[in-house]
Design a protein around this motif. Structure first.
Motif, PDB file in Angstrom:
ATOM      1  N   ARG A 164     -13.315-112.401 -87.665  1.00  0.00           N
ATOM      2  CA  ARG A 164     -12.971-111.813 -86.363  1.00  0.00           C
ATOM      3  C   ARG A 164     -12.566-112.886 -85.358  1.00  0.00           C
ATOM      4  O   ARG A 164     -13.160-113.958 -85.292  1.00  0.00           O
ATOM      5  N   ILE A 165     -11.519-112.564 -84.539  1.00  0.00           N
ATOM      6  CA  ILE A 165     -11.110-113.478 -83.469  1.00  0.00           C
ATOM      7  C   ILE A 165     -11.354-112.758 -82.151  1.00  0.00           C
ATOM      8  O   ILE A 165     -10.733-111.718 -81.879  1.00  0.00           O
TER       9      ILE A 165
ATOM     10  N   LEU B 285      -2.184-107.530 -75.498  1.00  0.00           N
ATOM     11  CA  LEU B 285      -1.573-107.974 -76.757  1.00  0.00           C
ATOM     12  C   LEU B 285      -1.874-109.470 -76.881  1.00  0.00           C
ATOM     13  O   LEU B 285      -1.496-110.251 -76.002  1.00  0.00           O
ATOM     14  N   GLY B 286      -2.629-109.845 -77.905  1.00  0.00           N
ATOM     15  CA  GLY B 286      -3.041-111.245 -78.052  1.00  0.00           C
ATOM     16  C   GLY B 286      -2.428-111.864 -79.300  1.00  0.00           C
ATOM     17  O   GLY B 286      -2.257-111.184 -80.317  1.00  0.00           O
ATOM     18  N   ILE B 287      -2.077-113.146 -79.200  1.00  0.00           N
ATOM     19  CA  ILE B 287      -1.638-113.863 -80.406  1.00  0.00           C
ATOM     20  C   ILE B 287      -2.385-115.192 -80.513  1.00  0.00           C
ATOM     21  O   ILE B 287      -2.892-115.718 -79.523  1.00  0.00           O
ATOM     22  N   LEU B 288      -2.460-115.662 -81.743  1.00  0.00           N
ATOM     23  CA  LEU B 288      -3.004-116.992 -82.015  1.00  0.00           C
ATOM     24  C   LEU B 288      -1.849-117.776 -82.629  1.00  0.00           C
ATOM     25  O   LEU B 288      -1.148-117.261 -83.510  1.00  0.00           O
ATOM     26  N   SER B 289      -1.595-119.004 -82.115  1.00  0.00           N
ATOM     27  CA  SER B 289      -0.501-119.792 -82.713  1.00  0.00           C
ATOM     28  C   SER B 289      -0.934-121.247 -82.838  1.00  0.00           C
ATOM     29  O   SER B 289      -1.666-121.757 -81.968  1.00  0.00           O
TER      30      SER B 289
ATOM     31  N   ARG C  48      -4.347-119.553 -77.756  1.00  0.00           N
ATOM     32  CA  ARG C  48      -4.668-118.122 -77.734  1.00  0.00           C
ATOM     33  C   ARG C  48      -4.033-117.586 -76.460  1.00  0.00           C
ATOM     34  O   ARG C  48      -4.410-117.951 -75.354  1.00  0.00           O
ATOM     35  N   TYR C  49      -3.011-116.702 -76.639  1.00  0.00           N
ATOM     36  CA  TYR C  49      -2.265-116.186 -75.491  1.00  0.00           C
ATOM     37  C   TYR C  49      -2.326-114.660 -75.472  1.00  0.00           C
ATOM     38  O   TYR C  49      -2.382-114.018 -76.538  1.00  0.00           O
ATOM     39  N   TYR C  50      -2.294-114.091 -74.271  1.00  0.00           N
ATOM     40  CA  TYR C  50      -2.353-112.630 -74.125  1.00  0.00           C
ATOM     41  C   TYR C  50      -1.325-112.190 -73.081  1.00  0.00           C
ATOM     42  O   TYR C  50      -1.056-112.919 -72.123  1.00  0.00           O
TER      43      TYR C  50
ATOM     44  N   GLU D  25      -2.062-114.682 -85.884  1.00  0.00           N
ATOM     45  CA  GLU D  25      -2.801-113.449 -85.674  1.00  0.00           C
ATOM     46  C   GLU D  25      -2.180-112.748 -84.487  1.00  0.00           C
ATOM     47  O   GLU D  25      -1.766-113.405 -83.531  1.00  0.00           O
ATOM     48  N   LYS D  26      -2.082-111.425 -84.536  1.00  0.00           N
ATOM     49  CA  LYS D  26      -1.486-110.684 -83.420  1.00  0.00           C
ATOM     50  C   LYS D  26      -2.154-109.314 -83.393  1.00  0.00           C
ATOM     51  O   LYS D  26      -2.257-108.649 -84.424  1.00  0.00           O
TER      52      LYS D  26
END
Ligand code: FAS
Ligand code: PHB
Length: 389
Positions: A42-43, A185-189, A219-221, A261-262
């Motif tokens: 889990r993130i 809406l979150g992404i991990l890059s 981690r951006y949202y 991850e998105k």
């Protein structure tokens, strides 16, 4: 089976409570619905208050957090290209730490495995009973076999969708809820974070948050309509929208890359009262949910765990029920203060579909007041770094 405290839920709340109780010789069994790999994949949260950091150290699980956690002495708020840094250190003498909940959970699982305390995974049909008797009963199935645990107390650490909260009779529960008309809406890059601190951005196009996990993991949202489907959001579409919402100097230096991850998370405020029922004590998301704008979800679970741990340690060492009897009142007093702050930060920084031009002007005035008033900044900083337990 028999134990002193049966903990329902193997997330951060349940594992941290189990580790703290171990330090005072209280034995526990943790029941977890999912597999260990599922829990560890889990993130979620990213920012730890001082109180949470101190609890991890008290539980003997703080070494990697101290070594790898990133101290943040402030955060940036922006309204278009207007920027305001909230200086936690100057305003409160305190700080927060960036250390992901995923890492916290890894550390807690490693510590629990190290002490050989039982954690039963992929349990089903958990039922809690006899909460008004000298011994409580927890029944569950694992691998199709029925089991029963007798225990002194049950800690309901099984999150918003668990069984603990609904074990409290519906006629005795008061539930308070506010559902927000948007999601994140979150992404991990695997890219270097756009700034050395977090950026909470409001803009004409809505909210964005620039956070991080480490020097090469961002981690951006962005705020998005609840009707959005994550499959409709390409990485390019995300980066373009994110750039349009953060300050232009940050947008120019932003390093983009493929998302690893998105996902879209809904936002809600929720509190269940009471937080205990006989021998059952609710902790963390089992009892309350906040919009993640103030980074209070995991950190409010921590103060619940602190109050319950202290009360159980007092019960087992001094035979006193004082702490257990005071748990609800103590926990809820801080829960409602973190609810207020999370609601306030969400209103300050998001676009609401029904917002009028007057509402937008008031939002801008709130930001301008923060810019001009150190006491207002200190109030924000005091809540963000964590109210006292
Ligand atoms: P959790 O939900 O983490 O853990 C509960 C555990 O109980 C789970 O492992 C579940 O599988 C288990 N369980 C459920 N039902 C059960 C049953 N019947 N029997 C046995 N086990 C059962 N907070 C922040 O501060 N910042 C963030 O950015 C942030 N982002 C989030 C994003 C998402 C998508 C979500 C859902 C939450 C986010 N949160 C965030 C809040 C989150 O971090 C929670 O506050 C934190 O996970 C609370 O920990 P627990 O109380 O342990 O609950
Ligand atoms: C995160 O890093 O996931 C994060 C940080 C701060 C928030 C919410 C999420 O307020």
């Amino acid at each position: 089976m028999r134990t002193q405290v049966c903990i329902i839920g193997g997330g951060p709340s349940g594992l941290l409570l189990g580790q703290l109780l171990h330090t005072v010789g209280v034995d526990t069994i943790v029941l977890e619905r999912q597999s260990k790999d599922h829990v560890l994949s889990r993130i979620r949260a990213g920012v730890l208050e001082r109180g949470f950091q101190n609890l991890m150290i008290q539980a003997g699980v703080g070494d990697r957090m101290i070594a790898e956690g990133i101290i943040h002495d402030g955060t940036l708020l922006s309204n278009g290209d207007e920027k305001l840094r909230i200086d936690f250190k100057a305003l409160t003498g305190s700080h927060v730490m960036v250390y992901g909940q995923t890492e916290v959970t890894h550390d807690l699982y490693a510590a629990r495995d190290n002490i050989g305390a039982p954690t039963l995974h992929q349990v089903e049909h958990v039922e809690i009973d006899n909460l008004d008797q000298p011994q409580a009963t927890v029944r569950f199935q694992q691998n199709g076999e029925q089991h029963e645990i007798t225990c002194d107390y049950v800690a309901g650490c099984d999150g918003f969708h668990g069984v603990s909260r609904t074990t409290i009779p519906v006629e005795k529960r008061r539930e308070f809820e506010k559902v927000y008309p948007f999601g994140w809406l979150g992404i991990l890059s695997e890219t270097p974070p756009v700034d050395h601190e977090l950026i909470y951005a409001n803009s004409e196009r809505g909210f964005a948050l620039a956070s991080m996990r480490n020097p090469n993991l961002s981690r951006y949202y962005i705020q998005c309509p609840l009707s959005d489907d994550v499959k409709d959001w390409s990485d390019d579409a995300f980066w373009s929208e994110f750039k349009s919402r953060i300050p232009s100097d940050a947008a120019e230096r932003l390093v983009t890359g493929p998302s690893i991850e998105k996902s879209i998370a809904p936002l809600r405020s929720f509190v269940c009262e009471p937080m205990s029922w006989g021998r059952l004590f609710l902790c963390g998301d089992a009892a309350h949910i906040v919009p993640p704008t103030g980074a209070k979800g995991l950190n409010t679970a921590a103060s619940d765990i602190h109050y319950l741990f202290e009360a159980l340690a007092e019960k087992y060492s001094e035979r006193s029920d004082a702490g257990l009897n005071a748990y609800c009142e103590k926990a809820l007093a801080r829960v409602w203060k973190t609810q207020r702050f999370s609601w306030w930060m969400t209103n300050l920084l998001h676009h609401f579909p029904d917002q009028t031009s007057f509402d937008r002007r008031v939002q801008s005035a709130e930001f301008a007041f923060l810019q001009s008033n150190e006491d207002a900044q200190r109030a924000l900083a005091t809540n963000y770094v964590g109210l006292p337990y």
